[in-house]
Design a protein around this motif. Structure first.
Motif, PDB file in Angstrom:
ATOM      1  N   ARG A   1       1.793   6.440 -10.126  1.00  0.00           N
ATOM      2  CA  ARG A   1       1.883   7.568  -9.197  1.00  0.00           C
ATOM      3  C   ARG A   1       0.532   8.265  -9.062  1.00  0.00           C
ATOM      4  N   VAL A   2      -0.215   8.333 -10.155  1.00  0.00           N
ATOM      5  CA  VAL A   2      -1.562   8.901 -10.092  1.00  0.00           C
ATOM      6  C   VAL A   2      -2.461   8.037  -9.214  1.00  0.00           C
ATOM      7  N   VAL A   3      -2.331   6.717  -9.339  1.00  0.00           N
ATOM      8  CA  VAL A   3      -3.118   5.803  -8.504  1.00  0.00           C
ATOM      9  C   VAL A   3      -2.814   6.035  -7.029  1.00  0.00           C
ATOM     10  N   MET A   4      -1.530   6.200  -6.705  1.00  0.00           N
ATOM     11  CA  MET A   4      -1.142   6.445  -5.319  1.00  0.00           C
ATOM     12  C   MET A   4      -1.712   7.770  -4.807  1.00  0.00           C
ATOM     13  N   ARG A   5      -1.693   8.765  -5.655  1.00  0.00           N
ATOM     14  CA  ARG A   5      -2.223  10.072  -5.256  1.00  0.00           C
ATOM     15  C   ARG A   5      -3.731  10.005  -5.040  1.00  0.00           C
ATOM     16  N   GLU A   6      -4.446   9.366  -5.952  1.00  0.00           N
ATOM     17  CA  GLU A   6      -5.894   9.250  -5.809  1.00  0.00           C
ATOM     18  C   GLU A   6      -6.269   8.443  -4.582  1.00  0.00           C
ATOM     19  N   ASP A   7      -5.453   7.447  -4.250  1.00  0.00           N
ATOM     20  CA  ASP A   7      -5.732   6.635  -3.059  1.00  0.00           C
ATOM     21  C   ASP A   7      -5.646   7.483  -1.793  1.00  0.00           C
ATOM     22  N   SER A   8      -4.667   8.383  -1.741  1.00  0.00           N
ATOM     23  CA  SER A   8      -4.528   9.228  -0.551  1.00  0.00           C
ATOM     24  C   SER A   8      -5.677  10.215  -0.410  1.00  0.00           C
ATOM     25  N   LEU A   9      -6.346  10.532  -1.522  1.00  0.00           N
ATOM     26  CA  LEU A   9      -7.497  11.444  -1.457  1.00  0.00           C
ATOM     27  C   LEU A   9      -8.716  10.775  -0.840  1.00  0.00           C
ATOM     28  N   GLY A  10      -8.858   9.475  -1.091  1.00  0.00           N
ATOM     29  CA  GLY A  10     -10.097   8.807  -0.693  1.00  0.00           C
ATOM     30  C   GLY A  10     -10.020   7.974   0.567  1.00  0.00           C
ATOM     31  N   SER A  11      -8.828   7.855   1.174  1.00  0.00           N
ATOM     32  CA  SER A  11      -8.713   6.968   2.331  1.00  0.00           C
ATOM     33  C   SER A  11      -7.595   7.431   3.249  1.00  0.00           C
ATOM     34  N   SER A  12      -7.809   7.258   4.542  1.00  0.00           N
ATOM     35  CA  SER A  12      -6.774   7.608   5.529  1.00  0.00           C
ATOM     36  C   SER A  12      -5.982   6.388   5.973  1.00  0.00           C
ATOM     37  N   THR A  13      -6.354   5.199   5.489  1.00  0.00           N
ATOM     38  CA  THR A  13      -5.615   3.976   5.781  1.00  0.00           C
ATOM     39  C   THR A  13      -5.313   3.253   4.478  1.00  0.00           C
ATOM     40  N   ASP A  14      -4.393   2.315   4.543  1.00  0.00           N
ATOM     41  CA  ASP A  14      -4.037   1.510   3.368  1.00  0.00           C
ATOM     42  C   ASP A  14      -4.269   0.038   3.704  1.00  0.00           C
ATOM     43  N   HIS A  15      -5.008  -0.650   2.835  1.00  0.00           N
ATOM     44  CA  HIS A  15      -5.284  -2.064   3.048  1.00  0.00           C
ATOM     45  C   HIS A  15      -5.369  -2.768   1.700  1.00  0.00           C
ATOM     46  N   LEU A  16      -5.441  -4.082   1.714  1.00  0.00           N
ATOM     47  CA  LEU A  16      -5.363  -4.876   0.489  1.00  0.00           C
ATOM     48  C   LEU A  16      -6.675  -4.934  -0.276  1.00  0.00           C
ATOM     49  N   GLY A  17      -7.692  -4.258   0.213  1.00  0.00           N
ATOM     50  CA  GLY A  17      -8.951  -4.193  -0.514  1.00  0.00           C
ATOM     51  C   GLY A  17      -9.049  -2.982  -1.411  1.00  0.00           C
ATOM     52  N   GLU A  18      -8.017  -2.159  -1.450  1.00  0.00           N
ATOM     53  CA  GLU A  18      -8.040  -0.945  -2.266  1.00  0.00           C
ATOM     54  C   GLU A  18      -7.594  -1.250  -3.697  1.00  0.00           C
ATOM     55  N   PRO A  19      -7.948  -0.376  -4.652  1.00  0.00           N
ATOM     56  CA  PRO A  19      -7.628  -0.650  -6.067  1.00  0.00           C
ATOM     57  C   PRO A  19      -6.138  -0.840  -6.350  1.00  0.00           C
ATOM     58  N   TRP A  20      -5.265  -0.118  -5.646  1.00  0.00           N
ATOM     59  CA  TRP A  20      -3.834  -0.218  -5.931  1.00  0.00           C
ATOM     60  C   TRP A  20      -3.297  -1.627  -5.664  1.00  0.00           C
ATOM     61  N   ALA A  21      -3.952  -2.388  -4.789  1.00  0.00           N
ATOM     62  CA  ALA A  21      -3.453  -3.710  -4.397  1.00  0.00           C
ATOM     63  C   ALA A  21      -3.827  -4.806  -5.386  1.00  0.00           C
ATOM     64  N   VAL A  22      -4.650  -4.493  -6.384  1.00  0.00           N
ATOM     65  CA  VAL A  22      -5.067  -5.500  -7.360  1.00  0.00           C
ATOM     66  C   VAL A  22      -4.006  -5.594  -8.466  1.00  0.00           C
ATOM     67  N   PRO A  23      -3.363  -6.749  -8.663  1.00  0.00           N
ATOM     68  CA  PRO A  23      -2.338  -6.866  -9.708  1.00  0.00           C
ATOM     69  C   PRO A  23      -2.944  -6.730 -11.095  1.00  0.00           C
ATOM     70  N   LEU A  24      -2.166  -6.172 -11.987  1.00  0.00           N
ATOM     71  CA  LEU A  24      -2.603  -5.973 -13.365  1.00  0.00           C
ATOM     72  C   LEU A  24      -2.159  -7.170 -14.198  1.00  0.00           C
ATOM     73  N   ARG A  25      -3.106  -7.982 -14.607  1.00  0.00           N
ATOM     74  CA  ARG A  25      -2.783  -9.146 -15.428  1.00  0.00           C
ATOM     75  C   ARG A  25      -2.416  -8.705 -16.837  1.00  0.00           C
ATOM     76  N   GLU A  26      -1.614  -9.526 -17.500  1.00  0.00           N
ATOM     77  CA  GLU A  26      -1.119  -9.137 -18.813  1.00  0.00           C
ATOM     78  C   GLU A  26      -2.276  -8.909 -19.785  1.00  0.00           C
ATOM     79  N   ALA A  27      -2.232  -7.768 -20.461  1.00  0.00           N
ATOM     80  CA  ALA A  27      -3.272  -7.412 -21.421  1.00  0.00           C
ATOM     81  C   ALA A  27      -2.663  -6.533 -22.499  1.00  0.00           C
ATOM     82  N   ARG A  28      -3.332  -6.469 -23.643  1.00  0.00           N
ATOM     83  CA  ARG A  28      -2.865  -5.619 -24.733  1.00  0.00           C
ATOM     84  C   ARG A  28      -3.011  -4.147 -24.348  1.00  0.00           C
TER      85      ARG A  28
END
Length: 328
Positions: free
Chosen positions: A64-91
């Motif tokens: 939810r924080v990621v979504m909020r920060e995205d709305s602060l920095g951009s007026s459009t949504d596209h697949l090049g933004e940080p939220w669109a990058v999948p999180l691979r399994e990590a510790r």
């Protein structure tokens, strides 16, 4: 003579009684140890379950924080933004803050035992089932888009006509005796008569949101673009995907200028470059616990709201799309 004959018998009885006593004590001790082990196992499972729950809650809040920060920095949504990058399994330790020396400050063994993965998907990149019905009637332009999608996937259009009529009836007359239940998830479209095999093919391209929404052409797949833009054939839709990867569109007017005559039919009622609904998937592995949590988040400006949330054991749902090539 009687004394000598009874003595071996008494000794044998005493020995048998002693053996039975030993067996009884051993049985009771084993039962007590098993009960203690069971209690410890239950307490451990409950503690790990609670830890897993709060870890997933933290992951959800992070999204939810990621979504909020995205709305602060951009007026459009596209697949090049940080939220669109999948999180691979990590510790879990890899997500914690590290000291300047590069050593993780938190030395709790828990952070080494927990593995997290997940991703955020734009739900307005898909055809919305809720768009099909307005004022108790099927919307013709939306039906045409769904027909084009069915034709692309090689599905019978007759099946589409059947379940969409059932959906119209469910929304228009929910109290009628023969009205089906109103679905709230894509997986529940089988209530309307959609075959499970069709649902499996359609699930990457459709969604069911609380309200009607335009399709975000900055994030939609080629199949959805071809369905929602009447003048766009599938090969041309793939060219659109390549073009927006080079430079995401900032306005519908820019799309019309860059993509030519096929984009003339774009209108803000059915096409958009912004999104309000996102599906967040979080996966957690912790010892023998494996959970997947899915949430639908609605974003309104800087505010985010969780529409629904569900949690289930990992790999329990054959319809969920895999992330990072891992099965669900």
């Amino acid at each position: 003579m009687n004394t000598h004959t009874r003595l071996p018998a008494q000794q044998g009885a005493a020995l048998l009684l002693a053996m039975m006593t030993v067996v009884l004590v051993a049985t009771l001790a084993s039962a007590m140890l098993w009960q203690q082990w069971r209690t410890i196992s239950v307490e451990t499972a409950e503690r790990q379950g609670q830890q897993a729950h709060w870890l997933l809650v933290g992951a959800h809040d992070w999204s939810r924080v990621v979504m909020r920060e995205d709305s602060l920095g951009s007026s459009t949504d596209h697949l090049g933004e940080p939220w669109a990058v999948p999180l691979r399994e990590a510790r879990l330790s890899s997500f914690l803050s590290a000291a300047p020396s590069g050593v993780v400050q938190n030395t709790d063994s828990l952070v080494e035992q927990v593995f997290l993965s997940g991703g955020i998907q734009d739900m307005q990149a898909r055809l919305n089932v809720r768009n099909l019905v307005a004022n108790g009637l099927l919307v013709n332009s939306e039906m045409q888009a769904w027909r084009r999608l069915y034709q692309q996937l090689g599905l019978p259009v007759a099946a589409l006509e059947m379940w969409t009529e059932a959906y119209r009836l469910a929304l228009s007359a929910p109290t009628a005796q023969d009205a089906p239940l109103v679905p709230e998830r894509v997986s529940q479209l089988t209530w309307l008569g959609m075959p499970l095999a069709h649902l499996s093919q359609l699930s990457p391209f459709i969604t069911l949101l609380p309200s009607a929404t335009p399709v975000n052409i900055n994030t939609a797949s080629a199949e959805v673009l071809s369905a929602v833009v009447p003048t766009l054939a599938l090969p041309s839709a793939r060219q659109w995907v390549v073009e927006r990867q080079r430079q995401p569109w900032r306005s519908l007017e820019e799309v019309k200028q860059r993509m030519g005559s096929a984009a003339v039919v774009l209108n803000p009622e059915r096409h958009s470059l912004q999104s309000s609904f996102f599906e967040v998937t979080g996966r957690l592995r912790f010892n023998e616990i494996a959970l997947i949590e899915t949430s639908l988040i609605q974003r309104r400006g800087l505010q985010t709201h969780t529409v629904w949330q569900e949690r289930r054991p990992w790999w329990s749902n054959a319809l969920c799309p895999p992330l990072d090539s891992q099965p669900c």
